[in-house]
Design a protein around this motif. Structure first.
Motif, PDB file in Angstrom:
ATOM      1  N   SER A  28       0.683  -1.308  -0.004  1.00 47.35           N
ATOM      2  CA  SER A  28      -0.020  -0.031   0.008  1.00 47.35           C
ATOM      3  C   SER A  28       1.004   1.297  -0.046  1.00 47.35           C
ATOM      4  O   SER A  28       2.037   1.200   0.323  1.00 47.35           O
ATOM      5  N   PRO A  29       0.333   2.285  -0.501  1.00 49.82           N
ATOM      6  CA  PRO A  29       1.105   3.568  -0.440  1.00 49.82           C
ATOM      7  C   PRO A  29       1.609   3.932   0.976  1.00 49.82           C
ATOM      8  O   PRO A  29       2.703   4.571   1.279  1.00 49.82           O
ATOM      9  N   ALA A  30       1.062   3.482   2.139  1.00 49.32           N
ATOM     10  CA  ALA A  30       1.422   3.589   3.155  1.00 49.32           C
ATOM     11  C   ALA A  30       2.578   2.658   3.914  1.00 49.32           C
ATOM     12  O   ALA A  30       3.267   2.932   4.831  1.00 49.32           O
ATOM     13  N   THR A  31       2.985   1.832   3.079  1.00 46.69           N
ATOM     14  CA  THR A  31       3.895   0.800   3.590  1.00 46.69           C
ATOM     15  C   THR A  31       5.354   1.446   3.476  1.00 46.69           C
ATOM     16  O   THR A  31       5.675   1.984   2.461  1.00 46.69           O
ATOM     17  N   LYS A  32       5.998   1.210   4.277  1.00 48.12           N
ATOM     18  CA  LYS A  32       7.419   1.691   4.520  1.00 48.12           C
ATOM     19  C   LYS A  32       8.466   0.873   3.762  1.00 48.12           C
ATOM     20  O   LYS A  32       9.768   0.929   3.777  1.00 48.12           O
ATOM     21  N   GLY A  33       8.394  -0.252   3.079  1.00 47.00           N
ATOM     22  CA  GLY A  33       9.170  -1.251   2.571  1.00 47.00           C
ATOM     23  C   GLY A  33       8.761  -2.583   2.838  1.00 47.00           C
ATOM     24  O   GLY A  33       8.333  -2.933   3.760  1.00 47.00           O
ATOM     25  N   HIS A  34       9.438  -3.491   1.876  1.00 51.35           N
ATOM     26  CA  HIS A  34       9.330  -5.026   2.562  1.00 51.35           C
ATOM     27  C   HIS A  34      10.801  -5.535   2.105  1.00 51.35           C
ATOM     28  O   HIS A  34      11.519  -5.022   1.419  1.00 51.35           O
ATOM     29  N   GLY A  35      10.987  -6.734   2.400  1.00 49.95           N
ATOM     30  CA  GLY A  35      12.372  -7.408   2.204  1.00 49.95           C
ATOM     31  C   GLY A  35      12.160  -8.304   1.027  1.00 49.95           C
ATOM     32  O   GLY A  35      11.127  -8.581   0.334  1.00 49.95           O
ATOM     33  N   HIS A  36      13.330  -8.864   0.399  1.00 48.55           N
ATOM     34  CA  HIS A  36      13.342  -9.713  -0.522  1.00 48.55           C
ATOM     35  C   HIS A  36      14.326 -10.716  -0.594  1.00 48.55           C
ATOM     36  O   HIS A  36      15.282 -10.633   0.165  1.00 48.55           O
ATOM     37  N   PHE A  37      14.028 -11.733  -1.223  1.00 50.77           N
ATOM     38  CA  PHE A  37      14.973 -13.091  -1.203  1.00 50.77           C
ATOM     39  C   PHE A  37      15.355 -13.149  -2.659  1.00 50.77           C
ATOM     40  O   PHE A  37      14.706 -13.315  -3.397  1.00 50.77           O
ATOM     41  N   HIS A  38      16.753 -13.216  -2.725  1.00 55.17           N
ATOM     42  CA  HIS A  38      17.512 -13.541  -4.124  1.00 55.17           C
ATOM     43  C   HIS A  38      17.955 -14.767  -4.282  1.00 55.17           C
ATOM     44  O   HIS A  38      19.103 -14.975  -3.147  1.00 55.17           O
ATOM     45  N   CYS A  39      17.543 -15.608  -5.226  1.00 56.57           N
ATOM     46  CA  CYS A  39      18.308 -16.811  -5.260  1.00 56.57           C
ATOM     47  C   CYS A  39      19.505 -16.608  -6.083  1.00 56.57           C
ATOM     48  O   CYS A  39      19.729 -16.089  -7.191  1.00 56.57           O
ATOM     49  N   ASN A  40      20.875 -17.071  -5.486  1.00 57.18           N
ATOM     50  CA  ASN A  40      21.948 -17.006  -6.288  1.00 57.18           C
ATOM     51  C   ASN A  40      22.303 -17.879  -7.234  1.00 57.18           C
ATOM     52  O   ASN A  40      23.177 -17.728  -8.101  1.00 57.18           O
ATOM     53  N   ARG A  41      21.415 -18.851  -7.433  1.00 61.98           N
ATOM     54  CA  ARG A  41      21.411 -19.888  -8.530  1.00 61.98           C
ATOM     55  C   ARG A  41      20.458 -19.689  -9.858  1.00 61.98           C
ATOM     56  O   ARG A  41      21.135 -19.440 -10.760  1.00 61.98           O
ATOM     57  N   CYS A  42      19.307 -19.244  -9.608  1.00 66.01           N
ATOM     58  CA  CYS A  42      18.372 -18.846 -10.754  1.00 66.01           C
ATOM     59  C   CYS A  42      18.094 -17.567 -10.824  1.00 66.01           C
ATOM     60  O   CYS A  42      17.927 -16.922 -12.097  1.00 66.01           O
ATOM     61  N   GLY A  43      18.714 -16.754  -9.998  1.00 70.23           N
ATOM     62  CA  GLY A  43      18.491 -15.430 -10.144  1.00 70.23           C
ATOM     63  C   GLY A  43      17.059 -14.686  -9.953  1.00 70.23           C
ATOM     64  O   GLY A  43      17.069 -13.379  -9.916  1.00 70.23           O
ATOM     65  N   ARG A  44      16.156 -15.438  -9.304  1.00 67.02           N
ATOM     66  CA  ARG A  44      14.879 -14.850  -9.233  1.00 67.02           C
ATOM     67  C   ARG A  44      14.882 -14.064  -8.055  1.00 67.02           C
ATOM     68  O   ARG A  44      15.522 -14.589  -6.814  1.00 67.02           O
ATOM     69  N   THR A  45      14.088 -13.020  -7.823  1.00 70.18           N
ATOM     70  CA  THR A  45      13.944 -12.302  -6.509  1.00 70.18           C
ATOM     71  C   THR A  45      12.426 -12.064  -6.198  1.00 70.18           C
ATOM     72  O   THR A  45      11.637 -11.916  -6.897  1.00 70.18           O
ATOM     73  N   GLU A  46      12.458 -12.780  -4.862  1.00 65.78           N
ATOM     74  CA  GLU A  46      10.911 -12.931  -4.554  1.00 65.78           C
ATOM     75  C   GLU A  46      10.666 -11.710  -3.406  1.00 65.78           C
ATOM     76  O   GLU A  46      11.619 -11.420  -2.751  1.00 65.78           O
ATOM     77  N   CYS A  47       9.394 -11.136  -3.495  1.00 66.93           N
ATOM     78  CA  CYS A  47       9.030 -10.479  -2.401  1.00 66.93           C
ATOM     79  C   CYS A  47       8.750 -11.084  -1.250  1.00 66.93           C
ATOM     80  O   CYS A  47       8.259 -12.073  -1.256  1.00 66.93           O
ATOM     81  N   LEU A  48       9.109 -10.487   0.063  1.00 66.39           N
ATOM     82  CA  LEU A  48       8.807 -11.300   1.183  1.00 66.39           C
ATOM     83  C   LEU A  48       7.697 -10.562   2.005  1.00 66.39           C
ATOM     84  O   LEU A  48       7.538  -9.217   1.440  1.00 66.39           O
ATOM     85  N   PRO A  49       6.930 -11.079   2.710  1.00 65.45           N
ATOM     86  CA  PRO A  49       5.712 -10.361   3.472  1.00 65.45           C
ATOM     87  C   PRO A  49       6.329  -9.320   4.397  1.00 65.45           C
ATOM     88  O   PRO A  49       7.317  -9.400   4.818  1.00 65.45           O
TER      89      PRO A  49
END
Length: 137
Positions: free
Chosen positions: A80-101
């Protein structure tokens, strides 16, 4: 997700290109490079238009921009526009980056523990994703 209403709540007109980009971010459910976004929205948009829209989304709190580590930026939908950020997980093998809750990072508790106000957070965990572990990659 009603992307047009989401844009209006942020004070932005729902132009066709903005709707396309917001839909692509929402449907992806993960952080994307501008190149990945261009592939998703099709040939009717150029890079300059995409970058302007992404900058506008970040400015209005609709999207988060973060370093992907390989001299590239990735963008993802902000809860939401009020959210101040969230974390991410980046896979070193496939390069995919996922949003963490957002619940994975308790920014409010951190703010209460120290004499400062968090306005934005950028946290990235690097490792090996479940798919790569399962496939033995």
């Amino acid at each position: 997700m009603d992307v047009e209403a989401y844009l209006r709540r942020a004070g932005l007109p729902a132009t066709a290109h903005r709707v396309q980009v917001l839909k692509a971010l929402a449907e992806a459910g993960r952080a994307l490079t501008p190149q990945e976004l261009l592939a998703l929205v099709g040939g009717g948009m150029n890079r300059v238009t995409l970058y302007r829209i992404l900058d506008l989304f970040v400015e209005h709190g609709l999207a988060q921009r973060h370093s992907a580590g390989e001299r590239a930026l990735r963008y993802c939908l902000e809860a939401s526009p009020a959210t101040k950020g969230h974390g991410h997980f980046h896979c070193n093998r496939c390069g995919r980056t996922e949003c963490l809750p957002a619940s994975a990072l308790d920014l409010e508790a951190l703010s209460r523990s120290f004499p400062f106000t968090i306005e934005h957070a950028e946290v990235r965990f690097d490792g090996v994703c479940a798919d790569c572990l399962k496939n033995g990659d």
